[in-house]
Design a protein around this motif. Structure first.
Motif, PDB file in Angstrom:
ATOM      1  N   ALA A   1       1.942  -4.656  10.599  1.00 13.06           N
ATOM      2  CA  ALA A   1       0.930  -3.998  11.427  1.00 13.06           C
ATOM      3  C   ALA A   1       1.009  -2.478  11.365  1.00 13.06           C
ATOM      4  O   ALA A   1      -0.007  -1.797  11.554  1.00 13.06           O
ATOM      5  CB  ALA A   1       1.062  -4.463  12.870  1.00 13.06           C
ATOM      6  N   SER A   2       2.182  -1.934  11.095  1.00 19.49           N
ATOM      7  CA  SER A   2       2.358  -0.477  11.141  1.00 19.49           C
ATOM      8  C   SER A   2       1.396   0.254  10.215  1.00 19.49           C
ATOM      9  O   SER A   2       0.819   1.277  10.585  1.00 19.49           O
ATOM     10  CB  SER A   2       3.801  -0.103  10.823  1.00 19.49           C
ATOM     11  N   SER A   3       1.202  -0.249   9.021  1.00 22.09           N
ATOM     12  CA  SER A   3       0.296   0.394   8.074  1.00 22.09           C
ATOM     13  C   SER A   3      -1.135   0.392   8.596  1.00 22.09           C
ATOM     14  O   SER A   3      -1.863   1.374   8.449  1.00 22.09           O
ATOM     15  CB  SER A   3       0.370  -0.314   6.723  1.00 22.09           C
ATOM     16  N   PHE A   4      -1.542  -0.707   9.216  1.00 26.73           N
ATOM     17  CA  PHE A   4      -2.900  -0.802   9.739  1.00 26.73           C
ATOM     18  C   PHE A   4      -3.097   0.110  10.947  1.00 26.73           C
ATOM     19  O   PHE A   4      -4.160   0.720  11.102  1.00 26.73           O
ATOM     20  CB  PHE A   4      -3.222  -2.250  10.115  1.00 26.73           C
ATOM     21  N   VAL A   5      -2.088   0.206  11.803  1.00 29.11           N
ATOM     22  CA  VAL A   5      -2.187   1.074  12.981  1.00 29.11           C
ATOM     23  C   VAL A   5      -2.318   2.529  12.542  1.00 29.11           C
ATOM     24  O   VAL A   5      -3.194   3.263  13.023  1.00 29.11           O
ATOM     25  CB  VAL A   5      -0.972   0.871  13.915  1.00 29.11           C
ATOM     26  N   VAL A   6      -1.471   2.961  11.628  1.00 29.15           N
ATOM     27  CA  VAL A   6      -1.516   4.347  11.142  1.00 29.15           C
ATOM     28  C   VAL A   6      -2.845   4.621  10.432  1.00 29.15           C
ATOM     29  O   VAL A   6      -3.470   5.665  10.639  1.00 29.15           O
ATOM     30  CB  VAL A   6      -0.316   4.643  10.215  1.00 29.15           C
ATOM     31  N   SER A   7      -3.300   3.684   9.626  1.00 30.32           N
ATOM     32  CA  SER A   7      -4.575   3.848   8.929  1.00 30.32           C
ATOM     33  C   SER A   7      -5.736   3.903   9.922  1.00 30.32           C
ATOM     34  O   SER A   7      -6.671   4.691   9.744  1.00 30.32           O
ATOM     35  CB  SER A   7      -4.771   2.694   7.947  1.00 30.32           C
ATOM     36  N   GLY A   8      -5.684   3.069  10.958  1.00 28.86           N
ATOM     37  CA  GLY A   8      -6.727   3.094  11.988  1.00 28.86           C
ATOM     38  C   GLY A   8      -6.766   4.425  12.717  1.00 28.86           C
ATOM     39  O   GLY A   8      -7.836   4.992  12.962  1.00 28.86           O
ATOM     40  N   LEU A   9      -5.587   4.946  13.076  1.00 28.89           N
ATOM     41  CA  LEU A   9      -5.521   6.263  13.722  1.00 28.89           C
ATOM     42  C   LEU A   9      -6.076   7.344  12.804  1.00 28.89           C
ATOM     43  O   LEU A   9      -6.816   8.236  13.240  1.00 28.89           O
ATOM     44  CB  LEU A   9      -4.077   6.602  14.102  1.00 28.89           C
ATOM     45  N   ASP A  10      -5.729   7.268  11.528  1.00 27.73           N
ATOM     46  CA  ASP A  10      -6.216   8.246  10.550  1.00 27.73           C
ATOM     47  C   ASP A  10      -7.738   8.185  10.432  1.00 27.73           C
ATOM     48  O   ASP A  10      -8.402   9.217  10.372  1.00 27.73           O
ATOM     49  CB  ASP A  10      -5.559   7.985   9.196  1.00 27.73           C
ATOM     50  N   LYS A  11      -8.285   6.986  10.420  1.00 29.74           N
ATOM     51  CA  LYS A  11      -9.739   6.843  10.334  1.00 29.74           C
ATOM     52  C   LYS A  11     -10.418   7.386  11.585  1.00 29.74           C
ATOM     53  O   LYS A  11     -11.501   7.959  11.500  1.00 29.74           O
ATOM     54  CB  LYS A  11     -10.110   5.382  10.118  1.00 29.74           C
ATOM     55  N   LEU A  12      -9.798   7.206  12.745  1.00 32.73           N
ATOM     56  CA  LEU A  12     -10.378   7.743  13.976  1.00 32.73           C
ATOM     57  C   LEU A  12     -10.300   9.273  14.017  1.00 32.73           C
ATOM     58  O   LEU A  12     -11.212   9.932  14.507  1.00 32.73           O
ATOM     59  CB  LEU A  12      -9.690   7.142  15.201  1.00 32.73           C
ATOM     60  N   LYS A  13      -9.212   9.831  13.493  1.00 34.89           N
ATOM     61  CA  LYS A  13      -9.057  11.290  13.475  1.00 34.89           C
ATOM     62  C   LYS A  13      -9.972  11.933  12.437  1.00 34.89           C
ATOM     63  O   LYS A  13     -10.485  13.030  12.652  1.00 34.89           O
ATOM     64  CB  LYS A  13      -7.609  11.667  13.158  1.00 34.89           C
ATOM     65  N   ASN A  14     -10.131  11.297  11.296  1.00 34.16           N
ATOM     66  CA  ASN A  14     -10.904  11.852  10.181  1.00 34.16           C
ATOM     67  C   ASN A  14     -12.158  11.020   9.943  1.00 34.16           C
ATOM     68  O   ASN A  14     -12.379  10.513   8.839  1.00 34.16           O
ATOM     69  CB  ASN A  14     -10.052  11.898   8.912  1.00 34.16           C
ATOM     70  N   THR A  15     -12.974  10.909  10.947  1.00 37.75           N
ATOM     71  CA  THR A  15     -14.182  10.086  10.866  1.00 37.75           C
ATOM     72  C   THR A  15     -15.116  10.566   9.762  1.00 37.75           C
ATOM     73  O   THR A  15     -15.740   9.757   9.077  1.00 37.75           O
ATOM     74  CB  THR A  15     -14.913  10.078  12.220  1.00 37.75           C
ATOM     75  N   ASP A  16     -15.196  11.869   9.576  1.00 41.31           N
ATOM     76  CA  ASP A  16     -16.108  12.413   8.559  1.00 41.31           C
ATOM     77  C   ASP A  16     -15.716  11.957   7.153  1.00 41.31           C
ATOM     78  O   ASP A  16     -16.581  11.594   6.349  1.00 41.31           O
ATOM     79  CB  ASP A  16     -16.139  13.940   8.614  1.00 41.31           C
ATOM     80  N   ASP A  17     -14.411  11.974   6.845  1.00 39.88           N
ATOM     81  CA  ASP A  17     -13.951  11.529   5.526  1.00 39.88           C
ATOM     82  C   ASP A  17     -14.253  10.048   5.311  1.00 39.88           C
ATOM     83  O   ASP A  17     -14.708   9.646   4.238  1.00 39.88           O
ATOM     84  CB  ASP A  17     -12.442  11.765   5.371  1.00 39.88           C
ATOM     85  N   THR A  18     -13.975   9.241   6.331  1.00 39.62           N
ATOM     86  CA  THR A  18     -14.236   7.808   6.230  1.00 39.62           C
ATOM     87  C   THR A  18     -15.728   7.548   6.080  1.00 39.62           C
ATOM     88  O   THR A  18     -16.139   6.717   5.272  1.00 39.62           O
ATOM     89  CB  THR A  18     -13.687   7.077   7.473  1.00 39.62           C
ATOM     90  N   ALA A  19     -16.533   8.280   6.842  1.00 39.21           N
ATOM     91  CA  ALA A  19     -17.988   8.119   6.758  1.00 39.21           C
ATOM     92  C   ALA A  19     -18.483   8.490   5.359  1.00 39.21           C
ATOM     93  O   ALA A  19     -19.377   7.822   4.812  1.00 39.21           O
ATOM     94  CB  ALA A  19     -18.674   8.975   7.817  1.00 39.21           C
ATOM     95  N   ARG A  20     -17.928   9.535   4.764  1.00 43.15           N
ATOM     96  CA  ARG A  20     -18.313   9.943   3.419  1.00 43.15           C
ATOM     97  C   ARG A  20     -17.979   8.846   2.409  1.00 43.15           C
ATOM     98  O   ARG A  20     -18.759   8.568   1.496  1.00 43.15           O
ATOM     99  CB  ARG A  20     -17.614  11.248   3.039  1.00 43.15           C
ATOM    100  N   GLN A  21     -16.822   8.203   2.575  1.00 41.06           N
ATOM    101  CA  GLN A  21     -16.448   7.115   1.673  1.00 41.06           C
ATOM    102  C   GLN A  21     -17.364   5.904   1.860  1.00 41.06           C
ATOM    103  O   GLN A  21     -17.686   5.206   0.909  1.00 41.06           O
ATOM    104  CB  GLN A  21     -14.997   6.686   1.918  1.00 41.06           C
TER     105      GLN A  21
END
Length: 171
Positions: A13-33
């Motif tokens: 779960a740790s990888s998913f939690v960190v990735s989820g936090l990263d996606k929430l912090k960097n919404t613009d990058d995720t949206a661009r992808q």
């Protein structure tokens, strides 16, 4: 919870939690992808494709499902959600990777293998019954037991009725 499951679920779960936090912090990058994929799928979607909102939903889902898996709460459901999100992430990251250089292609390959491994781990966790039979197995065996017991009861009742008829007719 077994000795192996206790550390394994939080580790996965740790990888998913960190990735989820990263996606929430960097919404613009995720949206661009997500943008190229959502542009193609926007005709099929029953709602307008807001890239930032979908990026937040994906990040929140990863964070929430990862936390549930780590805590051992609804582990099969949360692992199933994580496998689904991981498959989506694999596709999106593979499509948006920079492959103009050799290092970019190697990085894309490494990310692809990492994501496929995480998806496989989440799929295994989704089918892990923790040594208990699944609901489908239990329902199937309950139905078989009911048929067996019902068959015996039916035969017993049939014999009793025949015996009563024989006594009545013979008397």
């Amino acid at each position: 919870m077994s000795l192996i499951r206790f550390p394994a679920r939080p580790m996965l779960a740790s990888s998913f939690v960190v990735s989820g936090l990263d996606k929430l912090k960097n919404t613009d990058d995720t949206a661009r992808q997500l943008s190229p994929l959502l542009r193609r799928a926007s005709d099929s979607l029953p709602f307008p494709a807001d890239e930032k909102l979908i990026a937040r939903v994906i990040g929140g889902t990863q964070l929430g499902a990862g936390a549930l898996l780590a805590l051992g709460k609804l582990p099969r459901f949360s692992a199933g959600l994580l496998a689904l999100i991981s498959g989506l992430n694999t596709f999106v990251e593979w499509r948006s990777a920079d492959i103009s250089t050799k290092e970019g292609r190697l990085e894309r390959r490494a990310q692809l293998l990492k994501n496929i491994s995480l998806t496989g781990g989440a799929l295994l966790a989704a089918v892990d019954t923790a040594g208990k039979p699944s609901l489908a197995w239990r329902a199937e065996h309950l139905a078989m037991d009911a048929r067996k017991a019902g068959g015996k009861q039916l035969k017993k009742a049939d014999r009793a009725v025949r015996k009563a008829v024989d006594k009545t007719v013979g008397a």
